[in-house]
Design an enzyme around this catalytic site. Structure first.
Site, PDB file in Angstrom:
ATOM      1  N   CYS A 110       9.155   6.305  -2.467  1.00 29.32           N
ATOM      2  CA  CYS A 110       9.127   5.116  -1.951  1.00 29.32           C
ATOM      3  C   CYS A 110      10.035   5.489  -0.648  1.00 29.32           C
ATOM      4  O   CYS A 110      10.768   4.537  -0.272  1.00 29.32           O
ATOM      5  CB  CYS A 110       9.628   3.625  -2.515  1.00 29.32           C
ATOM      6  SG  CYS A 110      11.077   4.225  -3.599  1.00 29.32           S
ATOM      7  N   ALA A 155      10.755   7.250 -15.163  1.00 30.96           N
ATOM      8  CA  ALA A 155      10.148   6.059 -15.542  1.00 30.96           C
ATOM      9  C   ALA A 155      10.777   4.818 -15.253  1.00 30.96           C
ATOM     10  O   ALA A 155      10.153   3.809 -15.207  1.00 30.96           O
ATOM     11  CB  ALA A 155       9.483   6.194 -17.108  1.00 30.96           C
TER      12      ALA A 155
HETATM   13  C1  LIG Z   1      12.069   5.605  -8.281  1.00 31.70           C
HETATM   14  S1  LIG Z   1      12.957   5.237  -9.838  1.00 31.70           S
HETATM   15  C2  LIG Z   1      11.623   5.246 -10.831  1.00 31.70           C
HETATM   16  C3  LIG Z   1      10.781   3.981 -10.717  1.00 31.70           C
HETATM   17  C4  LIG Z   1       9.905   3.940 -11.802  1.00 31.70           C
HETATM   18  N1  LIG Z   1       8.831   4.995 -11.702  1.00 31.70           N
HETATM   19  C5  LIG Z   1       8.868   2.766 -11.944  1.00 31.70           C
HETATM   20  O1  LIG Z   1       7.992   2.383 -11.426  1.00 31.70           O
HETATM   21  O2  LIG Z   1       9.461   1.658 -12.502  1.00 31.70           O
HETATM   22  C6  LIG Z   1      13.501   6.911 -10.147  1.00 31.70           C
HETATM   23  C7  LIG Z   1      13.988   6.956 -11.741  1.00 31.70           C
HETATM   24  O3  LIG Z   1      14.229   8.436 -11.940  1.00 31.70           O
HETATM   25  C8  LIG Z   1      15.485   8.408 -12.720  1.00 31.70           C
HETATM   26  N2  LIG Z   1      15.762   9.788 -12.293  1.00 31.70           N
HETATM   27  C9  LIG Z   1      16.686  10.199 -11.475  1.00 31.70           C
HETATM   28  N3  LIG Z   1      16.861  11.786 -11.522  1.00 31.70           N
HETATM   29  C10 LIG Z   1      16.003  12.083 -12.609  1.00 31.70           C
HETATM   30  C11 LIG Z   1      15.830  13.422 -13.206  1.00 31.70           C
HETATM   31  N4  LIG Z   1      16.324  14.537 -12.812  1.00 31.70           N
HETATM   32  N5  LIG Z   1      15.085  13.344 -14.271  1.00 31.70           N
HETATM   33  C12 LIG Z   1      14.567  12.098 -14.559  1.00 31.70           C
HETATM   34  N6  LIG Z   1      14.809  10.960 -14.129  1.00 31.70           N
HETATM   35  C13 LIG Z   1      15.369  10.941 -12.844  1.00 31.70           C
HETATM   36  C14 LIG Z   1      16.329   7.378 -12.235  1.00 31.70           C
HETATM   37  O4  LIG Z   1      17.220   7.239 -13.260  1.00 31.70           O
HETATM   38  C15 LIG Z   1      15.497   6.484 -11.845  1.00 31.70           C
HETATM   39  O5  LIG Z   1      15.123   5.585 -12.978  1.00 31.70           O
END
Ligand SMILES: C[S@@+](CC[C@H](N)C(=O)[O-])C[C@H]1O[C@@H](n2cnc3c(N)ncnc32)[C@H](O)[C@@H]1O
Length: 812
Positions: free
Chosen positions: A424, A241
């Protein structure tokens, strides 16, 4: 070509002439099991309001025409962004890995499209924002649109603004599908322009952004929440998130219909999860700006691929129950959860059994956003450094993790619920390949839905049905025909070979085989692809998935442990946390410290006595069922809406949730009060009640409190309070009726509400938490968490503006 075996891998010499080889990227951030492949995770932090840029010569956004032929030594200057530490020039003569890779992937139809694609990627991104759809912001939005009409819908009488280098700015565009707007100018130009209209537009944006009336967000990033169609009664989960643009969008949708659920809060809830604790706190700060709307929010800190299913009892382990706790414990947990109204209508068995048709229990969520970590090349316009850093291996290193997170998402979904899988990235290995494998693994439990009619007006492309698996080795591009081929290819490094997954290759397409058998491939065309030239945005991918049946369970083996659990990737369906509650790797599990527990009885009694007077006793007792604390000294009393309480506290698997933050803090203990929890009225703080009411708490409490501590004020008195935040205003400065009512109360917090006398708007002023001092003064004392110190003034100024507007309109 070296010693590599080229029989199965087509080698393309790099067409670079000049230009340094691409830099290897930073190592993996988390669980992507990529072997020696470099992982590059990009977080699409589309906080377009991060005004931290300090350079002034704005770049001009225009819909770029295809680029003219370039002189041999010409440089391409990339747009200036808020991250100025990397080189912003590209050699026009060299083709980047990025270009070569995607040309080979055929993500676009022809050369004309390709030119438009590149031209847009190298142009700055226009400013976009969406107006709040929260019921409590309705009047604020109307006022903002009235005020901004001249800026947003220019007519003949308003000449178009010009950028500092004389170009005419295209008019703003309305985006109906997301209640948004796209300006004809990029962030840096807007911020530093000398044009009066652009400066006014910037001021207008900042002003209304600070009160939550509008939110700056990239257009593409608004797509997942828009196609999910979140309604006030939905339980929503955002698995990855942070920084929270999609979470806040969902939270606003939850509050779009006003207060429709138990106790006046929306019946639904939003759970926002992130793997990174620091990013979780960032998320908390961002959501806190939505004020009392957080009554229906919880922020959790889990690996998304292991997010616990609230429908599965804590005590379950593979093949049975945790030693020492047994079936009795499960039965008790289930009975307790049922009594508390645990979420979900699923069978509560920990595993698929014969009774439930051999299927797993369903999850508790109606809507899930699975916006997975990705290589992020769709954000090139915001992060131009990707041009030089980009490698195809970034996507390969993330494919397995993305699939596991998506699979977990499906497991957590209710039957009939929807999930959006999004990235993205333009890369089919992160997009269609993940969706195709998800469809294969989940079988008849899910279907891919065509989402086009949910985002009418958004120009989109169909999903790809075929693609290639390509890597770069020593500046050469290798195309790999099949998984088996590259596993046999000894010339590929062991790390690289391990990074391949069979699921990276395209599935069999629909058609008739040579033997005359009709095969049906997955309907991947239903996926949504966004490319920059359609609508002048970033790159994005989204797939809408509907769960139609519970997931099929494993076939039981003689040992009672499923074969599916032993299969690779099975952990995504069967939570790894199955051993929770007993021993983990032979070590006793540490006690959980993240639980919200009911506030102590004596505190609840004291709060009911203090605030229930004047006919609020029953409503206060109802509110007490939703009051929680996390400290033994009960320093803070937090309200969790019934919807979020079901997930966070009552669910039979709630103990597994690592909840970072939830609800609205309604009361906090006064600093000058020592010891015990309640203690009734009086005591401490110069005779005041030991708990102080908070700003957001006032909004929640106003639905429950009796009249004994309410002050109904005319607009004049409210303005008096808000003009000088934090100052003591003597009672004699208020209208006599208000002053007399206040004198009859004991010192402590009081609820001040606007007395409506005319046709003013309903949300001109929310209920205010005000301090009645022993000296006989009233003081607005709003405390804000770090990072939001400027918010009280902005909030007060917004209320004062609305009150003034209402007075002009003849209200109050
Ligand atoms: C693409 S960003 C998300 C952007 C967000 N959905 C927004 O709209 O603002 C990906 C996020 O996933 C988190 N992340 C990475 N690996 C993850 C995992 N295994 N489980 C949960 N979160 C994860 C990261 O810390 C990052 O904040």
């Amino acid at each position: 070509m070296g010693k590599r075996n080229r029989s199965r891998a087509m080698v393309l010499a790099r067409k670079r002439r000049g230009g340094a080889p691409a830099k290897p990227a930073a190592g993996a951030k988390d669980g992507g099991d990529a072997g020696a492949i470099p992982n590059k995770i990009t977080f699409d932090d589309d906080d377009d309001d991060d005004d931290d840029d300090d350079d002034g010569d704005g770049d001009v956004r225009e819909v770029p025409p295809p680029p003219p032929p370039r002189a041999p030594d010409e440089k391409i200057v990339l747009p200036r962004t808020s991250a100025p530490w990397f080189s912003r020039t590209l050699s026009a003569r060299s083709t980047t890995h990025f270009e070569e890779y995607y040309r080979r992937q055929n993500i676009l139809a022809d050369e004309r499209e390709w030119s438009a694609f590149l031209a847009h990627l190298r142009a700055p991104l226009p400013v976009t924002f969406r107006m709040s759809i929260m019921a409590s912001h309705r009047a604020g939005v109307e006022e903002a649109l009235r005020e901004g009409k001249r800026l947003l819908t220019p007519g003949a009488e308003n000449p178009r603004p010009r950028t500092d280098d004389g170009r005419v700015v295209p008019p703003p565009r309305r985006l109906d599908w997301c209640d948004g707007w796209q300006l004809g100018v990029d962030k840096m130009t807007l911020k530093y322009s000398r044009d009066a209209t652009l400066r006014e537009t910037q001021r207008w944006l900042v002003k209304h952004n600070s009160t939550g009336v509008l939110t700056r967000q990239a257009v593409d990033s608004m797509v997942p929440a828009a196609i999910l169609g979140v309604e006030p009664h939905h339980a929503v989960l955002d698995l990855c998130a942070s920084p929270g643009s999609k979470t806040t969008q969902c939270l606003e949708a939850l509050h779009a219909g006003g207060e429709t659920g138990g106790g006046g809060a929306p019946a639904g809830c939003v759970a926002a999860n992130d793997i990174d604790p620091r990013r979780c706190y960032f998320l908390v700060r961002r959501c806190a700006a939505l004020g009392a709307a957080t009554q229906a929010l919880m922020v959790t800190n889990h690996h998304a691929q292991w997010f616990p299913n609230g429908n599965v009892p804590l005590t379950t382990v593979a093949g049975g129950t945790t030693p020492g706790r047994g079936r009795d414990a499960i039965a008790k947990a289930i009975a307790k959860a049922k009594a508390n109204g645990a979420p979900g209508s699923a069978p509560l068995a920990p595993f698929a059994t014969r009774e439930d048709g051999g299927r797993y229990p369903e999850g508790s969520f109606d809507r899930i956003i699975c916006d997975v970590p990705c290589s992020g090349d769709g954000t090139l316009r915001k992060n131009p450094q990707i041009w030089s850093e980009w490698r195809p291996e970034f996507a390969m290193g993330l494919h397995a993790l993305q699939l596991r997170i998506a699979q977990r998402g499906v497991a957590l979904l209710k039957v009939g619920g929807y999930m959006v899988y999004s990235t993205c990235s333009f890369n089919p290995v992160e997009n269609e390949a993940v969706v195709a494998e998800l469809l294969r693994r989940c079988g008849d439990a899910i279907e891919l839905v065509d989402a086009s009619d949910r985002v009418k007006g958004l120009r989109r492309r169909e999903g790809m049905t075929t693609w290639k698996v390509i890597t770069t080795v020593d500046d050469e591009i290798l195309e790999h025909a099949s998984y088996e081929d590259c596993q046999r290819d000894a010339s590929l490094g062991v790390g690289l070979r391990r990074a391949f997954r069979p699921s990276m290759w395209p599935p069999v397409a629909s058609g008739v085989t040579r033997l005359g058998v009709r095969v049906r491939g997955p309907p991947l065309r239903r996926c949504v692809r966004l490319v920059p030239q359609d609508g002048d945005m970033g790159g994005f991918f989204a797939a809408l998935i509907r769960k139609v049946k519970p997931l099929r369970g494993p076939s039981p083996t003689s040992e009672g442990v499923s074969t599916a659990m032993k299969a690779p990737g099975a952990s995504a369906i069967v939570p790894r946390a199955m051993a929770i509650g007993g021993l983990v790797g032979g070590v006793p599990r540490p006690p959980l410290e993240h639980r919200y527990v009911p506030a102590p009885e004596e505190v609840l009694d004291a709060l009911t006595r203090e605030w229930g007077g004047g006919g609020g006793g029953d409503a206060m007792r109802e509110m007490c069922a939703c009051l929680f604390t996390r400290s033994t000294s009960c320093r803070r009393v937090t309200y969790l809406s019934p919807g979020i309480k079901k997930m966070c506290v009552d669910a039979i698997g709630a103990e597994r949730l690592k909840c970072v933050w939830s609800g609205v803090r309604v009361w906090e203990k006064r600093d000058d009060v020592r010891g015990g929890g309640g203690g009734g009225g009086g005591g401490g703080g110069g005779g005041a009640f030991p708990y102080r009411l908070t700003k957001e708490g006032a909004v929640v409490l106003a639905r429950h409190a009796g009249d004994a501590r309410r002050l109904l004020m005319p607009a004049r008195d409210v303005k008096q309070l808000l003009r000088d935040l934090g100052a003591d205003v003597p009672l004699k400065a208020f209208t006599p009726a208000v002053a007399n009512a206040a004198r009859a109360m004991t010192p402590g917090s009081v609820l001040c509400e606007l007395k409506k006398v005319g046709g003013g708007s309903d949300d001109a002023c929310p209920p205010l938490a005000v301090e009645l001092t022993p000296e006989g003064t009233l003081r607005v004392e709003w405390r804000y968490r770090k990072g939001l110190e400027g918010a009280p003034k902005a909030a007060a100024a917004a209320i004062l503006r609305k009150l003034d507007a209402n007075s002009r309109d003849g209200g109050y």
